[in-house]
Design a protein around this motif. Structure first.
Motif: not given
Length: 445
Positions: A88-89, A51-56, A387-389, A38-49
């Motif tokens: 971008l990351k 964001l790390e999944a998206a960067r990976a 896992d991208f936003p 399911v699409p994750v939220s970006a910005g202030a609502h994104a969890s650190p995990s």
């Protein structure tokens, strides 16, 4: 007359363009985390995990790019590209999902500024993704609505003047960096693919969530603003049919806007003096049809053979050998006798076929420069970023096709008889390019 460089063996071009098939097969790498999330939220609502999944996933995409693209950085220095992705990351925590998706589209397109027009970055959920309920085309006079779902049918024939508060020319300028391309002519062909996606418009900051306001001008000059309620991608494609995003909507009077089934049709014209050949998709042409082509073209009254490749996005380029051989027969291949019609939508295997004709025959070309190249990268593999936003998929080219000489600097075929596509002709059901080919064929008869 140029001779072509390579044989036909071993090629199957591949790309899926938002539900319209431009080639015969494609491959997809399995995502590391299985089914799309399911699409994750970006910005202030994104969890650190998250964001790390998206960067990976971005890192894995670059790794895969370098593994399977024979020359991944032919259009940009590797260090410059990696720097763009790193930026971008780092920005992901401050970006909304649509903004992150647009930035990924822009960055991935840096790999494809020429000869690599199949390397798209697209949303993963093409069925559920919202789409504007209209079809548009970039004519010489501007961007016009060529078809519309109900209750927006009265928009057909209007000129698109603005999206939200942004004038259409600026909208097109902001969309251009997202477009992968074989050459400049690819841009007006593919740009409507992005224009019709609310997520892209939001990611560019052109509109807010909800209905999309567009300003249009009618044939009488009247102006109005309409709020378009998006529909699902699946619903849009079911309604629009062939080439739903970037092709011309069918008009009964215009042969090249119809998807012929089968993909190959013959039509004697002008009391049999001209044989019109419509090749709407690159797929096998039965031997019986080839023999009929030879028989009809051999009739003493036939002065010209016109091959129409307009609105042909491609297919399987291992299938056109028998047609190429027939058109190259000395009874057809004479200066001024063989005319090929091309446009910006002529792409992929259709561009391969056109290039083979140019290299192997005396054909005269008429229309617009092709959206497809002469020598270009293709045979894409898709990788998924669930896992991208905003979950995305990326195309990576795996093979370079040389249909012209290896050192040919051209990015498209420039027509001998150039002619722009106008809204006035389209909506009136006129085909001046075909008429010119029937009457003049570039001054040779």
């Amino acid at each position: 007359m140029r001779r072509f460089h390579r044989s036909l063996a071993g090629s199957c071009l591949a790309v899926i363009l938002f539900g319209s098939v431009g080639a015969c097969t494609f491959r997809t790498d399995e995502p590391a985390s299985g089914m799309p999330s399911v699409p994750v939220s970006a910005g202030a609502h994104a969890s650190p995990s998250a964001l790390e999944a998206a960067r990976a996933e971005i890192d894995r995409a670059v790794e895969r790019l370098e593994q399977i693209h024979p020359e991944p950085f032919h259009a940009i220095d590797r260090a410059a590209f990696v720097s763009e992705l790193q930026a971008l990351k780092e920005r992901l925590p401050s970006l909304e999902p649509e903004q992150a998706a647009v930035e990924l589209m822009r960055t991935w397109a840096l790999l494809s500024t020429e000869r690599d027009g199949h390397q798209f970055a697209l949303p993963l959920d093409v069925d559920g993704e919202p789409v504007l309920p209209i079809r548009v085309y970039e004519f010489a006079e501007g961007v016009f609505v060529t078809d519309a779902m109900q209750p927006y049918g009265d928009l057909v024939g209007t000129r698109l003047m603005a999206v939200g508060d942004t004038a259409i020319d600026e909208v097109l300028d902001r969309l251009e960096p997202l477009v992968p391309r074989d050459g400049p002519a690819t841009v007006p062909s593919f740009r409507p693919l992005y224009l019709l996606r609310p997520a892209v418009l939001r990611g560019l900051g052109l509109v807010d969530s909800g209905p999309v306001p567009v300003s249009v001008s009618g044939p009488d000059g009247s102006a109005r603003t309409v709020e378009l309620q998006p529909v699902s991608g699946a619903e849009f494609r079911e309604w629009a049919g062939w080439l739903p995003f970037h092709g011309l909507a069918p008009r009964a009077e215009l042969r090249h806007t119809r998807h012929t089934d089968p993909n190959f049709a013959l039509e004697p014209m002008r009391d049999g003096e001209v044989l019109y050949v419509r090749f709407s998709r690159v797929a096998s042409v039965p031997s019986g049809a080839i023999e009929e082509l030879r028989r009809l073209a051999a009739a003493p009254q036939v002065e010209r053979v016109i091959v129409d490749l307009r609105q042909n996005t491609g297919g399987n380029n291992t299938t056109f050998g028998n047609l190429l051989a027939a058109l190259g027969d000395p009874s057809i291949d004479q200066p001024g006798r063989l005319v090929v019609l091309i446009d910006r939508v002529t792409f992929s295997a259709a561009a391969n076929f056109a290039t083979r004709l140019e290299q192997a025959t005396h054909a005269t070309f008429a229309g617009e420069p092709m959206g497809g190249g002469l020598n270009f990268w293709n045979d894409v593999t898709w990788i998924e970023l669930p896992d991208f936003p905003l979950p995305m998929r990326l195309a990576i080219s795996t093979r370079y096709w040389e249909m012209a000489e290896p050192d040919d600097p051209r990015l498209s075929i420039e027509p001998d008889l150039p002619m722009a596509v106008t809204a006035a002709d389209y909506f009136a059901g006129r085909d001046p390019l075909l008429e010119a080919a029937l009457e003049d064929a570039g001054g040779q008869r």
